[in-house]
Each structure stands twice: as structure tokens, then as C-alpha cells.
Design an enzyme around this catalytic site. Structure first.
Site, PDB file in Angstrom:
ATOM      1  N   HIS A   1      -1.390  20.183  31.230  1.00 13.28           N
ATOM      2  CA  HIS A   1      -2.223  19.109  30.699  1.00 13.28           C
ATOM      3  C   HIS A   1      -3.452  18.849  31.574  1.00 13.28           C
ATOM      4  CE1 HIS A   1       0.391  17.160  27.453  1.00 13.28           C
ATOM      5  NE2 HIS A   1       0.901  18.347  27.726  1.00 13.28           N
TER       6      HIS A   1
ATOM      7  N   HIS B   1       8.021  26.643  27.805  1.00 10.31           N
ATOM      8  CA  HIS B   1       8.859  25.703  27.065  1.00 10.31           C
ATOM      9  C   HIS B   1      10.338  26.034  27.175  1.00 10.31           C
ATOM     10  CE1 HIS B   1       5.443  24.155  24.193  1.00 10.31           C
ATOM     11  NE2 HIS B   1       5.311  23.763  25.454  1.00 10.31           N
TER      12      HIS B   1
END
Length: 329
Positions: free
Chosen positions: A122, A243
Site C-alpha cells: 500500500h 496473498h
């Protein structure tokens, strides 16, 4: 070492060493064999009589040898301090990185690894090539109230603890801390060891909003978004393998492996009922429906070593994207 040249091998620097060989001019090491070879600049060495040839040769060899020695000493005087300076600089950088890694390991656990790795994505994921904006710059510190960054305050807080301790010895940027912490999170959970360079500068303002790839994008949208950030489809698929950590349903939440790709191939969300319908994000499920992405998903599902290598390379590229560097880095 000889009068014809000498080797300087930089074998202990940060980058692969290079052997440099310096050759002195031919005239400094040749022996005079055919009469007088003087020029107007060396009248004292000349003689028109044949009887002086031996003396001229002797003087020429003496001057050549003397010149060669002076040149060699001059080269050594210049290069050896440079060699030591480069070694010292690299040694300091290695020590700084080791100190940062040690402090991060004190505050990082496998249960916190997924959050820390998400923090990396991010912060760096705002990069846009055409706009030359965003990237790995620590600006996430100013962006925690944005909806897409929900939950990252805890991850940043534990890294600030490590940074505070390191700053007592050396000054380190928040972007460096985040980049190294993500690599440590991957390694801690069984993934590849990822070398991270230090020297990033932090931004003092937040990055523009709306630059992170949305979770609802289809495969075409994802590929376009990553292309704007300088990443290929292969790199998109490799980075998506992050992930595998966390609570998205891809294998163990604290083990970094290639389970992400194996589960994608199974498409458990198509099963009726149960928690299987909650596996992955819409963007994860979209990858398996794209032929180009599917090709890389299949490769990584079959070959974990390949996934580790490609993830390592893509991660290094990610944490360098958009970074501004100190001049001495």
C-alpha cells in the site's frame, strides 16, 4: 606485481567485484635495441657516435624503469585509498541493514507478517510511471485514514518501535523500514530471502488518492493498472502470491508458499455454501479467468522455487519503484 602492470581486485564490495589491470605504456618497459630512439625532448640521451649506444641504452632503460615505478606508485596512492573507502562504505551499509533487520525481528511475528507485507504494497503501490508520483516513500504514514488502508495502523505501529531503536544508532527512513520489514516477513514465514537496499528518502506529504489497484478489478483492469506502474503480467501474478499469507483462505495464514496458486486452480468459491465461497478477493478470482495470468498461475502452482525467485525479483522492483535516494546510496 611486476613492472608491466598490476592487478587490483575489489573482492569485498557490495556488488560483484571487478579485476582492474593497469598496463604501463610500452615505452616504459621496453629495451632499446636499435640505435638512438631519442626525441627532441630528450637531447641528453642522444649521441651520434656508435660508441655511445650502450650508454644511451642504459640511460633509456634507467629512465623508463624510473618512470614506470613513479607511475605505479602514483596509481597505488590514488586507488588503494579509494578501494578502502569503498570497502568501508559497503561495510557500513551492511552493518546498518543488519541492525535494522535485528530490530524488526524483535517486533515481528508470523501472525503480524501479512499486515506488514500489506503495508509494503500500500505504500509502494501508489506509483505511476507517467506521473512520476507515489511509490516507496513512507507516505503511508499520512494515508492511514483512507478506506483502503484500514487496519494498517497496527502494522505501522510495530515498525515504529523498531525504527525508534535503530534511530538511536543511525538515522533510517520509514520507507527503508517498511521495505526491509516486508522482506523479513516473507522470510520469517518460510519464503525467499530478499535483499533490500537502504537509502530511500521519505515523503513529507501523502501520495495522491485513488492510485492503488481496486479489489473489484477484473483481469484486464488489473493488468492495465500494473502496467501503469511498470509491472508485467508475470510480475502481477507473482506479487499476487503474497496473498498466501493472512486470512484470505489460501493455505496456512502464516506460511509463505505456493498454496495461493494451487487454490486458485481449484476455484473453491464455485462450491455451494460453506466458507469456500469467501476464499480470496474478487481480483484474485479474476486472475484465473485470464489466459495469460492462468499460464503463470499454473507455472507457480507446479514450481514453488520458480515462484520464490520471481516473487523476490518483483518485490525488489516494487520497493524501488518511485523511490528517491540519498546521494551516497
Amino acid at each position: 606485481m611486476s613492472m608491466t602492470g598490476f592487478d587490483l581486485s575489489f573482492r569485498h564490495l557490495c556488488s560483484p567485484y571487478t579485476t582492474l589491470r593497469f598496463e604501463f605504456p610500452t615505452q616504459t618497459r621496453r629495451k632499446i635495441q636499435y640505435g638512438c630512439t631519442c626525441t627532441a625532448g630528450r637531447p641528453a640521451l642522444c649521441s651520434t657516435s656508435a660508441s655511445s649506444t650502450a650508454v644511451s641504452d642504459s640511460n633509456e632503460n634507467h629512465v623508463g624503469t624510473s618512470y614506470g615505478r613513479r607511475t605505479m606508485i602514483s596509481m597505488i596512492t590514488i586507488l588503494f585509498p579509494l578501494h578502502r573507502s569503498m570497502q568501508h562504505s559497503c561495510a557500513n551499509a551492511a552493518d546498518d541493514l543488519l541492525l535494522l533487520q535485528e530490530e524488526i525481528r524483535k517486533v515481528l511475528t508470523k501472525g503480524k507478517a501479512a499486515g506488514v507485507l500489506r503495508l509494503v504494497f500500500h505504500d509502494a503501490g501508489t506509483y505511476e510511471i507517467d506521473e512520476n508520483s507515489g511509490g516507496m516513500n513512507g507516505s503511508i504514514s499520512y494515508e492511514l485514514d483512507r478506506p483502503e488502508n484500514k487496519g494498517l495502523k497496527k502494522s505501522l505501529k510495530i515498525l515504529l518501535e523498531a525504527k525508534k531503536t535503530v534511530d538511536e544508532t543511525i538515522t533510517v527512513s520509514m520507507s527503508d523500514v517498511i521495505a526491509v520489514a516486508g522482506a523479513e516477513a516473507v522470510s520469517l514465514c518460510g519464503g525467499p530471502k530478499i535483499p533490500v537496499q537502504l537509502g530511500r528518502l521519505d515523503s513529507m506529504v501523502p501520495d495522491p488518492e485513488g492510485k492503488l489497484p481496486e479489489e473489484t478489478l477484473d483481469a484486464i483492469g488489473l493488468k492495465q493498472s500494473f502496467k501503469r506502474k511498470g509491472f508485467s503480467t508475470q510480475e502481477l501474478v507473482a506479487l499476487s502470491g503474497a496473498h498466501t499469507l493472512g486470512s484470505k483462505g489460501f493455505g496456512s495464514p502464516i506460511i509463505f508458499d505456493n498454496s495461493y496458486y494451487k487454490v486458485l486452480l481449484e476455484k473453491p468459491w464455485l462450491s455451494s455454501g460453506g466458507m469456500t465461497s469467501m476464499v480470496g478477493l474478487p481480483s484474485d478470482r479474476a486472475l484465473i479467468e485470464d489466459d495469460e495470468c492462468l499460464r503463470w498461475i499454473s507455472k507457480y502452482a507446479d514450481d514453488q522455487d520458480l515462484f520464490f525467485e520471481d516473487f523476490k525479483n518483483a518485490y525488489i522492483k516494487l520497493v524501488n519503484s518511485g523511490a528517491k535516494w540519498k546521494r551516497n546510496s
